[in-house]
Design an enzyme around this catalytic site. Structure first.
Site, PDB file in Angstrom:
ATOM      1  N   GLU A 170      15.446   2.348  12.363  1.00 53.94           N
ATOM      2  CA  GLU A 170      14.907   3.461  11.572  1.00 53.94           C
ATOM      3  C   GLU A 170      14.941   4.735  12.393  1.00 53.94           C
ATOM      4  O   GLU A 170      14.981   5.836  11.873  1.00 53.94           O
ATOM      5  CB  GLU A 170      13.438   3.172  11.243  1.00 53.94           C
ATOM      6  CG  GLU A 170      13.154   2.717   9.872  1.00 53.94           C
ATOM      7  CD  GLU A 170      11.664   2.511   9.668  1.00 53.94           C
ATOM      8  OE1 GLU A 170      11.033   1.751  10.431  1.00 53.94           O
ATOM      9  OE2 GLU A 170      11.129   3.136   8.754  1.00 53.94           O
TER      10      GLU A 170
ATOM     11  N   GLY B 282       5.707  -0.848  10.476  1.00 55.44           N
ATOM     12  CA  GLY B 282       4.804   0.058  11.190  1.00 55.44           C
ATOM     13  C   GLY B 282       5.590   1.151  11.898  1.00 55.44           C
ATOM     14  O   GLY B 282       6.823   1.111  11.954  1.00 55.44           O
TER      15      GLY B 282
ATOM     16  N   ASP C 107       8.428   2.282  -0.535  1.00 57.15           N
ATOM     17  CA  ASP C 107       7.066   2.712  -0.893  1.00 57.15           C
ATOM     18  C   ASP C 107       7.168   3.595  -2.131  1.00 57.15           C
ATOM     19  O   ASP C 107       7.111   4.818  -2.035  1.00 57.15           O
ATOM     20  CB  ASP C 107       6.467   3.533   0.255  1.00 57.15           C
ATOM     21  CG  ASP C 107       6.432   2.758   1.565  1.00 57.15           C
ATOM     22  OD1 ASP C 107       5.607   1.848   1.691  1.00 57.15           O
ATOM     23  OD2 ASP C 107       7.253   3.064   2.456  1.00 57.15           O
TER      24      ASP C 107
ATOM     25  N   ASN D 281       0.800  -1.234   0.000  1.00 62.05           N
ATOM     26  CA  ASN D 281       0.000   0.000   0.000  1.00 62.05           C
ATOM     27  C   ASN D 281       0.831   1.281   0.000  1.00 62.05           C
ATOM     28  O   ASN D 281       0.273   2.371  -0.009  1.00 62.05           O
ATOM     29  CB  ASN D 281      -0.987  -0.017   1.161  1.00 62.05           C
ATOM     30  CG  ASN D 281      -2.104  -1.006   0.888  1.00 62.05           C
ATOM     31  OD1 ASN D 281      -2.845  -0.862  -0.079  1.00 62.05           O
ATOM     32  ND2 ASN D 281      -2.205  -2.049   1.697  1.00 62.05           N
TER      33      ASN D 281
HETATM   34  P1  IMP Z   1       0.646  -2.299   3.713  1.00 61.93           P
HETATM   35  O1  IMP Z   1       1.208  -3.163   4.789  1.00 61.93           O
HETATM   36  O2  IMP Z   1       0.559  -2.966   2.372  1.00 61.93           O
HETATM   37  O3  IMP Z   1      -0.660  -1.676   4.119  1.00 61.93           O
HETATM   38  O4  IMP Z   1       1.692  -1.104   3.440  1.00 61.93           O
HETATM   39  C1  IMP Z   1       1.697   0.102   4.119  1.00 61.93           C
HETATM   40  C2  IMP Z   1       2.241  -0.107   5.518  1.00 61.93           C
HETATM   41  O5  IMP Z   1       3.631  -0.442   5.454  1.00 61.93           O
HETATM   42  C3  IMP Z   1       2.202   1.146   6.395  1.00 61.93           C
HETATM   43  O6  IMP Z   1       0.969   1.286   7.020  1.00 61.93           O
HETATM   44  C4  IMP Z   1       3.329   0.884   7.383  1.00 61.93           C
HETATM   45  O7  IMP Z   1       2.868   0.138   8.486  1.00 61.93           O
HETATM   46  C5  IMP Z   1       4.297   0.023   6.614  1.00 61.93           C
HETATM   47  N1  IMP Z   1       5.460   0.817   6.170  1.00 61.93           N
HETATM   48  C6  IMP Z   1       5.671   1.403   4.989  1.00 61.93           C
HETATM   49  N2  IMP Z   1       6.848   2.041   4.965  1.00 61.93           N
HETATM   50  C7  IMP Z   1       7.408   1.839   6.176  1.00 61.93           C
HETATM   51  C8  IMP Z   1       8.654   2.219   6.760  1.00 61.93           C
HETATM   52  O8  IMP Z   1       9.513   2.895   6.170  1.00 61.93           O
HETATM   53  N3  IMP Z   1       8.841   1.835   8.047  1.00 61.93           N
HETATM   54  C9  IMP Z   1       7.973   1.076   8.741  1.00 61.93           C
HETATM   55  N4  IMP Z   1       6.807   0.686   8.220  1.00 61.93           N
HETATM   56  C10 IMP Z   1       6.527   1.060   6.939  1.00 61.93           C
HETATM   57 ZN    ZN Z   2       9.647  -0.414   4.901  1.00 59.68          ZN
END
Ligand code: IMP
Ligand code: ZN
Length: 343
Positions: A202, A172, A282, A18
């Site tokens: 991070e 997260g 992302d 996402n």
């Molecule tokens: P999803 O898991 O497909 O919904 O992708 C989006 C989610 O990835 C976000 O809500 C975050 O929890 C996680 N996310 C994306 N980029 C980062 C990051 O750089 N650090 C930690 N979590 C991330």
């Molecule tokens: Zn990540």
């Protein structure tokens, strides 16, 4: 060099579903939501806008828009199909896509997971040049109970689709949760044979970094590693003793301002000394691509064509694919290398 980077076979090991929605994907998702649910949030500019006072915490706000749009099985499938298509078009030959299942008014978490799996299976036919695996994510900010519940599902799905689910991610907002909240779940997953890609360092929280590094073992991967520095001997010694590879996401770190500018990026601490892989994190949110991230490595850090190929070889070595799959990927890299004019 631009053509070379575009054409070379690439491997993406750190991409959140996402966070990887391009403008064109967002438009398609908006249309789908309008058609099926009547209305849709259209504030796309927010997804791509980074302010002078941006922070990691603020970056996390952006995922709400994506989550609002990806709230049904159809939307999960559409999003994933677009992401696989876009990676495939830039010659990514192996992709590990990660995502945390969510339940909404329109789908359960099981349905989310099944939609991901079904779409990967479909794409194996429509996109035969890219091998895709799924890494389910535990979101550190959702707490212990949610992690336990989600892990049960991951375990079931992994047993059903062992060829597609190859590891587990911890991600997260690091400010909103601690590794200790979910450690038991990760211990269980380790006992059940999962390998891990864990967002680590991070932000600067020494205990948290140490706890995660203590837990990680050969075969696991570190996400980001921003605050793993020589100046902190305890962290550095633990890191170097474990030989863990690091997934580096340059633009993500610069835009979220955990790193001030590309020139300051911690890639220079690790490249040519420790195993690293270049990833997008992302690419939708950060308006980037794997090709662009690799070009930054060339322009800012002087990587040569051979070194770019070496990065792909390293990524293949540390992917969660089975040995025979890694061999297939390796053959493709070697075939490209044999034809290419290197430095
Ligand atoms: P999803 O898991 O497909 O919904 O992708 C989006 C989610 O990835 C976000 O809500 C975050 O929890 C996680 N996310 C994306 N980029 C980062 C990051 O750089 N650090 C930690 N979590 C991330
Ligand atoms: Zn990540």
């Amino acid at each position: 060099m631009d053509e070379f980077v575009k054409n070379m076979p690439k491997i993406e090991l750190h991409a959140h579903l996402n966070g990887s929605l391009s403008n064109s994907t967002l438009c398609k998702l908006i249309e789908l939501k309008k058609k099926n649910q009547g209305s849709a949030e259209e504030n796309m500019a927010f997804y791509h806008t980074f302010d002078a006072d941006e922070s990691l915490e603020k970056c996390f706000e952006k995922f709400k828009l994506a989550h609002d749009l990806v709230n049904s099985k159809e939307a999960v499938k559409l999003a994933l199909c677009c992401v696989i298509d876009e990676f495939s078009k830039e010659n990514v030959i192996y992709l590990e896509i990660r995502s945390a299942p969510r339940s909404t008014a329109f789908m359960s978490k099981e349905e989310y997971l099944q939609a991901v799996i079904d779409q990967i299976i479909l794409c194996q036919e429509s996109h035969p040049t890219i091998m895709v695996k799924y890494i389910p994510s535990i979101n550190i900010s959702y707490g212990t109970k949610e992690a336990e519940e989600n892990y049960k599902l991951f375990y079931e799905f992994r047993n059903k689709y062992p060829d597609l689910i190859c590891g587990m991610d911890l991600s997260g907002d690091p400010i909103k949760g601690k590794f200790s909240d979910v450690k038991k779940v990760f211990d269980q997953a380790r006992a059940d044979g999962f390998r891990f890609a864990i967002h680590c360092a991070e932000s600067l929280d020494e205990n948290e970094i140490l706890e995660k590094l203590e837990f990680m073992a050969s075969g696991d991967r570190i996400g980001h590693g921003t605050f793993i520095e020589e100046s902190n001997t305890e962290i550095w010694n633990l890191f170097t003793s474990k030989h863990l590879p690091i997934e580096l996401c340059l633009t993500s770190n610069v835009l979220c301002q955990s790193v001030k500018k590309y020139e300051d990026h911690h890639i220079s601490r690790f490249i040519r000394k420790y195993p690293v892989m270049i990833c997008t994190d992302d690419y939708g949110v950060f308006s980037t691509s794997l090709t662009r991230e690799l070009k930054i490595c060339v322009d800012v850090f002087g990587l040569t064509k051979s070194e770019l190929i070496d990065l792909t070889v390293t990524a293949n070595k540390y992917s969660f694919a089975r040995p025979e799959e890694r061999q297939l990927i390796s053959d493709k890299i070697e075939a490209f290398k044999a034809e290419a004019v290197l430095d």
